[in-house]
Enzyme design. Structure first.
Site, PDB file in Angstrom:
ATOM      1  N   ASP A 133      -1.400  27.452  55.275  1.00  0.00           N
ATOM      2  CA  ASP A 133      -0.732  28.748  55.520  1.00  0.00           C
ATOM      3  C   ASP A 133      -1.660  30.465  56.111  1.00  0.00           C
ATOM      4  O   ASP A 133      -2.971  29.986  56.568  1.00  0.00           O
ATOM      5  CB  ASP A 133      -0.219  29.511  54.219  1.00  0.00           C
ATOM      6  CG  ASP A 133      -1.754  29.950  53.275  1.00  0.00           C
ATOM      7  OD1 ASP A 133      -1.558  31.079  53.030  1.00  0.00           O
ATOM      8  OD2 ASP A 133      -2.725  29.188  53.801  1.00  0.00           O
ATOM      9  N   THR A 182      10.441  33.180  45.358  1.00  0.00           N
ATOM     10  CA  THR A 182      10.144  33.038  44.682  1.00  0.00           C
ATOM     11  C   THR A 182       8.703  33.647  43.988  1.00  0.00           C
ATOM     12  O   THR A 182       8.103  33.958  44.856  1.00  0.00           O
ATOM     13  CB  THR A 182       9.744  31.047  44.320  1.00  0.00           C
ATOM     14  OG1 THR A 182       9.856  31.412  43.014  1.00  0.00           O
ATOM     15  CG2 THR A 182       8.520  30.707  45.009  1.00  0.00           C
ATOM     16  N   ASP A 191      -1.790  33.187  49.814  1.00  0.00           N
ATOM     17  CA  ASP A 191      -0.642  33.316  49.558  1.00  0.00           C
ATOM     18  C   ASP A 191      -0.181  31.179  49.494  1.00  0.00           C
ATOM     19  O   ASP A 191      -0.012  30.651  50.330  1.00  0.00           O
ATOM     20  CB  ASP A 191       0.214  33.385  50.734  1.00  0.00           C
ATOM     21  CG  ASP A 191       1.944  33.212  51.261  1.00  0.00           C
ATOM     22  OD1 ASP A 191       2.690  33.444  51.127  1.00  0.00           O
ATOM     23  OD2 ASP A 191       2.433  33.233  49.353  1.00  0.00           O
ATOM     24  N   ASN A 211       3.456  25.087  51.585  1.00  0.00           N
ATOM     25  CA  ASN A 211       1.920  25.940  52.609  1.00  0.00           C
ATOM     26  C   ASN A 211       0.641  24.962  52.719  1.00  0.00           C
ATOM     27  O   ASN A 211      -0.502  24.904  53.453  1.00  0.00           O
ATOM     28  CB  ASN A 211       0.887  26.641  52.438  1.00  0.00           C
ATOM     29  CG  ASN A 211       2.435  28.392  52.522  1.00  0.00           C
ATOM     30  OD1 ASN A 211       3.088  28.092  53.166  1.00  0.00           O
ATOM     31  ND2 ASN A 211       2.290  29.561  51.944  1.00  0.00           N
ATOM     32  N   LYS A 256       1.285  27.952  48.584  1.00  0.00           N
ATOM     33  CA  LYS A 256       1.902  27.335  47.865  1.00  0.00           C
ATOM     34  C   LYS A 256       2.639  25.970  48.092  1.00  0.00           C
ATOM     35  O   LYS A 256       1.886  25.752  49.684  1.00  0.00           O
ATOM     36  CB  LYS A 256       3.330  28.415  47.305  1.00  0.00           C
ATOM     37  CG  LYS A 256       3.512  28.739  48.746  1.00  0.00           C
ATOM     38  CD  LYS A 256       4.818  29.841  48.555  1.00  0.00           C
ATOM     39  CE  LYS A 256       5.712  30.136  49.726  1.00  0.00           C
ATOM     40  NZ  LYS A 256       5.404  32.360  49.580  1.00  0.00           N
TER      41      LYS A 256
END
Ligand code: MMH
Length: 274
Positions: A152, A169, A134, A139, A136
């Site tokens: 993360d 998002t 995950d 993180n 992004k």
């Protein structure tokens, strides 16, 4: 030392670093060793309310077992009646996201250095059967030397500073994720393409007014490169070979590290001196 039983009395709590849906992160010092850490406090009733204790437990087991220079350490945890405390590595530089917003976009050397660090961290995670971290910009943290740390484990926190609409998002999700299909390791390769684009242009590749339009752009792989900033053909080549709909055709992690743009621009120490 992760085996010993920790408690709140072992720590001097410092300033809050940020807060989120599940709790806050504080700067803290372990009293006996003077070691600076980040203490993440998660409220149990929030976890129960969202029925997330299984995910939290799994994430914590995973995170504790990961040892890589580009993965933020989870040293241990403890709990009291109403809270769970995570003892995390402190990354002095804070969110990479803030640096990206401040600079607008990164240099090709800086972007290639971060992509190489992320690729090495993901290759390590995949070896340990850990996928879909995950990833992004929220993180991703930076340590005091500017080295990237994947921070993360499913619980991103929000700083006090204005937050952009990260929650919800779709920007970073691969087509198979957006379509809620079973995803495999290759989603991380897609995400690397999204991040590489965002590092170089300052915006994610499929940004759109509504989530529906972002969804459409991802499913169509509606990729276009603005004329400014001027980005090298090799960088665009790498992005194009990662943002491929068929997950089996995305450039593999080892191949990313051999890509001419990475070989030419990434700083081997992962720091990229100014
Ligand atoms: C608001 O300005 C800040 C500048 C630097 C920091 C450093 N945070 N460093 C961390 N090391 N280990 C962990 C976990 C963290 C952490 O969660 N940081 C954090 C948490 C929430 C928001 C932010 N925001 C930013 C801008 O870094 C950082 C935190 C806040």
């Amino acid at each position: 030392s992760s085996k010993r039983q920790w408690s709140i009395s072992d720590f001097d709590i410092g300033k809050p670093l940020g807060k989120g849906k599940f709790g806050r992160v504080y700067l803290a010092r372990e009293i006996k060793s003077n070691y600076i850490i980040a203490l993440k406090v998660i409220f149990k009733e929030q976890i129960e309310k969202y029925r997330l204790h299984h995910q939290l437990r799994r994430e914590m087991e995973i995170q504790t077992g990961l040892r890589h220079p580009n993965v933020l350490r989870l040293y241990g945890w403890f709990h009291d009646a109403e809270r769970i405390f995570l003892i995390l590595e402190y990354a002095h530089g804070g969110e990479l996201y803030r640096q990206l917003r401040k600079l607008g976009h990164l240099s090709e050397r800086q972007a290639a250095t971060y992509i190489a660090s992320l690729t090495q961290a993901l290759a390590y995670c995949h070896e340990k059967d850990v996928i879909h971290r995950d990833i992004k910009p929220e993180n991703l943290l930076l340590d005091h030397e500017g080295r990237l740390k994947i921070a993360d484990f499913g619980w991103s926190v929000q700083s006090r500073s204005k937050r952009h609409t990260m929650c919800g998002t779709l920007d970073y999700l691969a087509p198979e994720m957006v379509e809620n299909k079973a995803h495999d390791y290759a989603v991380d390769n897609w995400t690397l393409g999204v991040l590489c684009y965002e590092f170089l242009y300052g915006v994610p590749p499929f940004e759109a007014e509504s989530q529906k339009d972002t969804f459409r752009r991802i499913m169509k792989v509606d990729l276009s490169f603005p004329s400014t900033p001027d980005v090298s053909a090799e960088a665009k080549n790498l992005i194009t070979r990662l943002l491929v709909k068929d997950s089996s055709k995305r450039l593999s992690l080892p191949k990313i590290l051999e890509h001419p743009w990475i070989v030419k621009n990434a700083d081997p120490m992962g720091i990229c001196p100014k």
